[in-house]
Design an enzyme around this catalytic site. Structure first.
Site, PDB file in Angstrom:
ATOM      1  CG  HIS A   1      -5.220   8.389   3.791  1.00 39.97           C
ATOM      2  ND1 HIS A   1      -4.857   9.114   2.694  1.00 39.97           N
ATOM      3  CD2 HIS A   1      -5.158   7.086   3.416  1.00 39.97           C
ATOM      4  CE1 HIS A   1      -4.570   8.279   1.689  1.00 39.97           C
ATOM      5  NE2 HIS A   1      -4.751   7.053   2.106  1.00 39.97           N
TER       6      HIS A   1
ATOM      7  CG  ASP B   1      -1.970   0.995   1.274  1.00 40.45           C
ATOM      8  OD1 ASP B   1      -2.331   1.505   0.195  1.00 40.45           O
ATOM      9  OD2 ASP B   1      -2.478   1.293   2.385  1.00 40.45           O
TER      10      ASP B   1
HETATM   11  P1  13P Z   1      -8.347   4.943   6.735  1.00 39.72           P
HETATM   12  O1  13P Z   1      -7.233   4.961   7.710  1.00 39.72           O
HETATM   13  O2  13P Z   1      -9.090   6.251   6.659  1.00 39.72           O
HETATM   14  O3  13P Z   1      -9.289   3.791   6.927  1.00 39.72           O
HETATM   15  O4  13P Z   1      -7.675   4.768   5.294  1.00 39.72           O
HETATM   16  C1  13P Z   1      -6.794   3.705   5.076  1.00 39.72           C
HETATM   17  C2  13P Z   1      -6.127   3.817   3.765  1.00 39.72           C
HETATM   18  O5  13P Z   1      -6.622   4.430   2.844  1.00 39.72           O
HETATM   19  C3  13P Z   1      -4.846   3.123   3.597  1.00 39.72           C
HETATM   20  O6  13P Z   1      -4.296   3.269   2.328  1.00 39.72           O
END
Ligand code: 13P
Length: 422
Positions: free
Chosen positions: A181, A82
């Site tokens: 995020h 990610d």
């Molecule tokens: P959140 O922390 O808002 O759930 O988002 C996670 C994310 O997009 C990780 O790439």
């Protein structure tokens, strides 16, 4: 077997109108919680490792556990890098066992984002690995990850999205339509019209980052408009933190094991509820039936050195080969060996682990391999046999309780025979 091709996995979700959760994990508790919840819900799942979290754990140590847990799961799993920060991060993620990578160059201008992303798709696709790009910018607003995503929200436009996908060749696109995020200050307002237009323009699985804090109705509308992967982390981290606080206030003794005792249950419960909401629950069997299993390859070479197997020459070749070949994209590991018995028909070996059958060709054609093989290896080792094996092992096929019912365990291989190609 339950590691499956991520492109197949998300195409299935996109075609059938549901979304797969990509849950960022930061510990073994998270890993076990996410997979147990997926198994209870019979849901396909993405185990997601965010590069920005690598300061919380040693990714080289956790990845073997992630891969082992995925292999023995009874539901389909993909392992994803990610927010990979660079092409090198993507190559490293592939080496460590990710079968999907995100390259996040969304903070660069449009043409630089395309240039960096294209470099990753060229390399990753030659290794059979699916790629997620990001266009537009999803900032962080509140919570522990907010500072990792500074700056203002920038929306994705449908015209740029179309040009970006055409020019980069990404398999999935992370878009910015109003999410952030972490926790949002105030109520998130999502631009569904924009999302609909992007989906119509692209017709590929779309990705939403910043899943935490959206309402059930918002998730449903996102999924109706082409979102097939939802990234989710902050709510899991908060659930784990709340569980530790509650244990600290209620349990006798403040030992680590007492404090973290309920973390898996708390994280798993949050994961399971999202799988039911996003429609991935109950889909495991059809995904396993329709999507390709992820099948690594072992490239095996046994050889003798011309002129009597000189050990010093062999040592030099092995050291150089491990260094050069180990850095080629799609190579997971290079192991060299010397026969345990002097009278073996072949004195030396290489075992080179590829992440995917596509690497058989991309490895052979890679300039570093060509130079090593033509200038060093082949002139010294013309007595050699080379075979690529598609790997199936008991560990990859069964859960431990099933494996235990078998006496012993063995690796069965299906050879992809090739004439000597090294
Ligand atoms: P959140 O922390 O808002 O759930 O988002 C996670 C994310 O997009 C990780 O790439």
């Amino acid at each position: 077997m339950p590691i499956i091709d991520m492109k197949d996995m998300l195409q299935h979700a996109y075609d059938h109108g549901y979304a797969v959760g990509a849950f960022d994990l930061v510990s073994l508790d998270f890993l076990e919680a996410i997979l147990s919840a997926a198994e209870a819900a019979r849901a396909p799942v993405i185990l997601s490792l965010a590069e920005s979290h690598f300061s919380y754990f040693d990714v080289e140590l956790i990845m073997p556990a992630v891969e082992r847990a995925a292999e023995r799961a009874s539901v389909p799993v993909a392992i994803h890098l990610d927010h990979g920060a660079s092409p090198d991060s993507a190559i490293h993620g592939i080496k460590l066992g990710c079968n999907g990578v995100m390259i996040d160059a969304s903070h660069h201008d449009f043409s630089e984002n395309i240039r960096i992303t294209r470099a990753v798709t060229d390399t990753a696709h030659a290794c059979g690995i699916a790629v997620e790009g990001e266009l537009g910018y999803v900032p962080g607003v509140e919570g522990e990850d907010a500072e990792r995503h500074p700056d203002q929200l920038a929306y994705t436009t449908p015209a740029e999205a179309r040009a970006y996908v055409e020019r980069t060749g990404v398999d999935f696109l992370a878009i910015s339509v109003g999410t952030v995020h972490g926790r949002m200050k105030g109520k998130p307002r999502l631009d569904y019209q924009r999302l609909k237009q992007i989906n119509e323009a692209l017709a590929i699985p779309l990705v939403i980052h910043g899943g935490t804090g959206l309402s059930d109705a918002q998730f449903r509308r996102l999924i109706t408009n082409g979102v097939a992967k939802i990234n989710y982390y902050t709510a899991l981290s908060e659930a784990a933190g709340a569980s530790i606080r509650s244990s600290a206030s209620t349990r006798k003794g403040n030992s680590y094991t007492n404090l973290v005792k309920d973390v898996r249950r708390a994280v798993g419960s949050e994961v399971g509820s999202k799988m039911r909401l996003w429609g991935s629950a109950g889909r495991a069997a059809e995904v396993l039936a329709r999507c390709q299993a992820w099948t690594p390859v072992e490239h095996l070479i046994i050889y003798n050195l011309s002129g009597g197997n000189d050990p010093e020459q062999a040592e030099m070749l092995m050291t150089e080969g491990r260094r050069v070949l180990g850095a080629i994209p799609g190579v997971r590991e290079v192991v060299s060996g010397t026969a345990a018995r002097e009278n073996a028909g072949y004195r030396y070996s290489w075992l080179i682990r590829f992440c995917h059958p596509k690497v058989i060709d991309s490895f052979r054609e890679h300039p570093d391999h060509v130079a090593f093989a033509d200038q060093l290896f082949r002139p010294l080792a013309n007595d050699r046999i080379s075979i690529d094996y598609l790997i199936e092992s008991d560990a990859r096929m069964r859960k431990p309780e099933e494996a235990r019912e078998q006496k012993g365990s063995h690796i069965s291989t299906r050879a992809l025979f090739r004439k000597v190609l090294f």
